[in-house]
Design a protein around this motif. Structure first.
Motif, PDB file in Angstrom:
ATOM      1  N   LEU A 182       0.850  -1.193   0.000  1.00 34.41           N
ATOM      2  CA  LEU A 182       0.000   0.000   0.000  1.00 34.41           C
ATOM      3  C   LEU A 182       0.883   1.239   0.000  1.00 34.41           C
ATOM      4  N   VAL A 183       0.593   2.156  -0.900  1.00 33.74           N
ATOM      5  CA  VAL A 183       1.396   3.374  -1.013  1.00 33.74           C
ATOM      6  C   VAL A 183       0.466   4.532  -1.346  1.00 33.74           C
ATOM      7  N   GLN A 184       0.845   5.706  -0.907  1.00 29.68           N
ATOM      8  CA  GLN A 184       0.050   6.894  -1.204  1.00 29.68           C
ATOM      9  C   GLN A 184       0.349   7.401  -2.613  1.00 29.68           C
ATOM     10  N   PRO A 185      -0.597   8.131  -3.185  1.00 30.35           N
ATOM     11  CA  PRO A 185      -0.327   8.739  -4.499  1.00 30.35           C
ATOM     12  C   PRO A 185       0.945   9.576  -4.452  1.00 30.35           C
ATOM     13  N   GLY A 186       1.752   9.433  -5.504  1.00 31.77           N
ATOM     14  CA  GLY A 186       3.024  10.128  -5.553  1.00 31.77           C
ATOM     15  C   GLY A 186       4.179   9.336  -4.976  1.00 31.77           C
ATOM     16  N   GLY A 187       3.875   8.244  -4.325  1.00 25.61           N
ATOM     17  CA  GLY A 187       4.910   7.428  -3.710  1.00 25.61           C
ATOM     18  C   GLY A 187       5.586   6.494  -4.691  1.00 25.61           C
ATOM     19  N   SER A 212       6.629 -20.006 -21.890  1.00 25.55           N
ATOM     20  CA  SER A 212       6.360 -18.744 -21.208  1.00 25.55           C
ATOM     21  C   SER A 212       5.869 -19.057 -19.811  1.00 25.55           C
ATOM     22  N   PHE A 213       6.363 -18.300 -18.826  1.00 23.55           N
ATOM     23  CA  PHE A 213       6.066 -18.598 -17.434  1.00 23.55           C
ATOM     24  C   PHE A 213       5.604 -17.342 -16.712  1.00 23.55           C
ATOM     25  N   TRP A 214       4.713 -17.547 -15.716  1.00 17.02           N
ATOM     26  CA  TRP A 214       4.148 -16.440 -14.960  1.00 17.02           C
ATOM     27  C   TRP A 214       4.371 -16.650 -13.466  1.00 17.02           C
ATOM     28  N   GLY A 215       4.491 -15.538 -12.763  1.00 24.14           N
ATOM     29  CA  GLY A 215       4.495 -15.586 -11.315  1.00 24.14           C
ATOM     30  C   GLY A 215       3.073 -15.514 -10.804  1.00 24.14           C
ATOM     31  N   GLN A 216       2.943 -15.543  -9.471  1.00 23.19           N
ATOM     32  CA  GLN A 216       1.618 -15.567  -8.864  1.00 23.19           C
ATOM     33  C   GLN A 216       1.049 -14.170  -8.657  1.00 23.19           C
ATOM     34  N   GLY A 217       1.879 -13.164  -8.824  1.00 19.19           N
ATOM     35  CA  GLY A 217       1.426 -11.786  -8.725  1.00 19.19           C
ATOM     36  C   GLY A 217       1.659 -11.171  -7.362  1.00 19.19           C
ATOM     37  N   THR A 218       1.763  -9.859  -7.352  1.00 17.31           N
ATOM     38  CA  THR A 218       1.886  -9.110  -6.106  1.00 17.31           C
ATOM     39  C   THR A 218       0.965  -7.890  -6.194  1.00 17.31           C
ATOM     40  N   GLN A 219       0.239  -7.643  -5.113  1.00 16.16           N
ATOM     41  CA  GLN A 219      -0.759  -6.572  -5.114  1.00 16.16           C
ATOM     42  C   GLN A 219      -0.093  -5.228  -4.863  1.00 16.16           C
ATOM     43  N   VAL A 220      -0.437  -4.268  -5.696  1.00 11.87           N
ATOM     44  CA  VAL A 220      -0.036  -2.880  -5.498  1.00 11.87           C
ATOM     45  C   VAL A 220      -1.300  -2.053  -5.344  1.00 11.87           C
ATOM     46  N   THR A 221      -1.412  -1.373  -4.220  1.00  8.27           N
ATOM     47  CA  THR A 221      -2.577  -0.533  -3.964  1.00  8.27           C
ATOM     48  C   THR A 221      -2.116   0.889  -3.713  1.00  8.27           C
ATOM     49  N   VAL A 222      -2.613   1.800  -4.533  1.00 12.22           N
ATOM     50  CA  VAL A 222      -2.295   3.218  -4.380  1.00 12.22           C
ATOM     51  C   VAL A 222      -3.545   3.908  -3.845  1.00 12.22           C
ATOM     52  N   SER A 223      -3.424   4.417  -2.636  1.00 16.23           N
ATOM     53  CA  SER A 223      -4.590   4.998  -1.983  1.00 16.23           C
ATOM     54  C   SER A 223      -4.158   6.033  -0.972  1.00 16.23           C
ATOM     55  N   SER A 224      -4.977   7.062  -0.837  1.00 18.66           N
ATOM     56  CA  SER A 224      -4.699   8.081   0.170  1.00 18.66           C
ATOM     57  C   SER A 224      -5.454   7.767   1.461  1.00 18.66           C
ATOM     58  N   LEU A 248      11.040  -3.795 -11.127  1.00 22.05           N
ATOM     59  CA  LEU A 248      10.227  -2.717 -11.680  1.00 22.05           C
ATOM     60  C   LEU A 248      10.204  -1.603 -10.645  1.00 22.05           C
ATOM     61  N   GLN A 249      10.917  -0.537 -10.943  1.00 26.04           N
ATOM     62  CA  GLN A 249      10.895   0.633 -10.079  1.00 26.04           C
ATOM     63  C   GLN A 249       9.737   1.511 -10.517  1.00 26.04           C
ATOM     64  N   MET A 250       8.845   1.787  -9.584  1.00 30.21           N
ATOM     65  CA  MET A 250       7.647   2.573  -9.895  1.00 30.21           C
ATOM     66  C   MET A 250       7.658   3.851  -9.068  1.00 30.21           C
ATOM     67  N   ASN A 251       7.703   4.964  -9.739  1.00 32.85           N
ATOM     68  CA  ASN A 251       7.694   6.265  -9.078  1.00 32.85           C
ATOM     69  C   ASN A 251       6.435   7.034  -9.452  1.00 32.85           C
ATOM     70  N   SER A 252       6.161   8.062  -8.697  1.00 31.86           N
ATOM     71  CA  SER A 252       4.999   8.927  -8.966  1.00 31.86           C
ATOM     72  C   SER A 252       3.733   8.108  -9.173  1.00 31.86           C
ATOM     73  N   LEU A 253       3.495   7.189  -8.257  1.00 34.22           N
ATOM     74  CA  LEU A 253       2.365   6.282  -8.408  1.00 34.22           C
ATOM     75  C   LEU A 253       1.045   7.023  -8.342  1.00 34.22           C
ATOM     76  N   LYS A 254       0.104   6.525  -9.147  1.00 36.94           N
ATOM     77  CA  LYS A 254      -1.220   7.112  -9.242  1.00 36.94           C
ATOM     78  C   LYS A 254      -2.269   6.102  -8.783  1.00 36.94           C
ATOM     79  N   LEU A 255      -3.461   6.605  -8.474  1.00 37.53           N
ATOM     80  CA  LEU A 255      -4.544   5.723  -8.059  1.00 37.53           C
ATOM     81  C   LEU A 255      -4.788   4.623  -9.087  1.00 37.53           C
ATOM     82  N   GLU A 256      -4.674   4.995 -10.350  1.00 37.34           N
ATOM     83  CA  GLU A 256      -4.967   4.044 -11.420  1.00 37.34           C
ATOM     84  C   GLU A 256      -3.876   2.991 -11.618  1.00 37.34           C
TER      85      GLU A 256
END
Length: 115
Positions: free
Chosen positions: A11-16, A103-115, A80-88
């Motif tokens: 969980l990260v705030q917008p802009g994080g 081709s192979f896939w991972g199980q995924g990791t949740q990213v939530t951008v919320s104030s 994957l470096q993610m900066n200036s995160l947005k709600l979307e």
């Protein structure tokens, strides 16, 4: 068979910022492509960024200028470096590895951008 394990979501705030990691069970040096995808609720999975063997990288328009994909072949890890995160940017982020044999896939990791 290659197993992929994503980590670094949260969980990260917008802009994080967040840095996602994708650790592979085997060598990624011979992979044709390592990519990050994401899937938001009710939406299709979409490409975020990709790293081709040889060094070329590609980004979705939504990620350009904010996200950076990199790979460490010695550690068999893609980042994957993610900066200036947005709600979307809220989504489950998946790692993908493409080899000549599959081709192979991972199980995924949740990213939530919320104030």
């Amino acid at each position: 068979q290659v197993q992929l394990m994503e980590s670094g979501g949260g969980l990260v705030q917008p802009g994080g910022s967040l840095r996602l990691s994708c650790a592979a069970s085997g060598s990624i040096a011979s992979s044709n492509l390592m990519g990050w995808y994401r899937q938001a609720p009710g939406k299709e999975r979409e490409l975020v960024a990709s790293s081709f063997r040889g060094g070329f990288t590609n980004y979705a328009d939504s990620a350009k200028g904010r996200f950076t994909i990199s790979r460490d072949n010695a550690k068999n890890t893609v980042y994957l470096q993610m900066n200036s995160l947005k709600l979307e940017d809220t989504a489950v982020y998946y790692c993908n590895a493409r080899f000549s044999y599959g081709s192979f896939w991972g199980q995924g990791t949740q990213v939530t951008v919320s104030s």
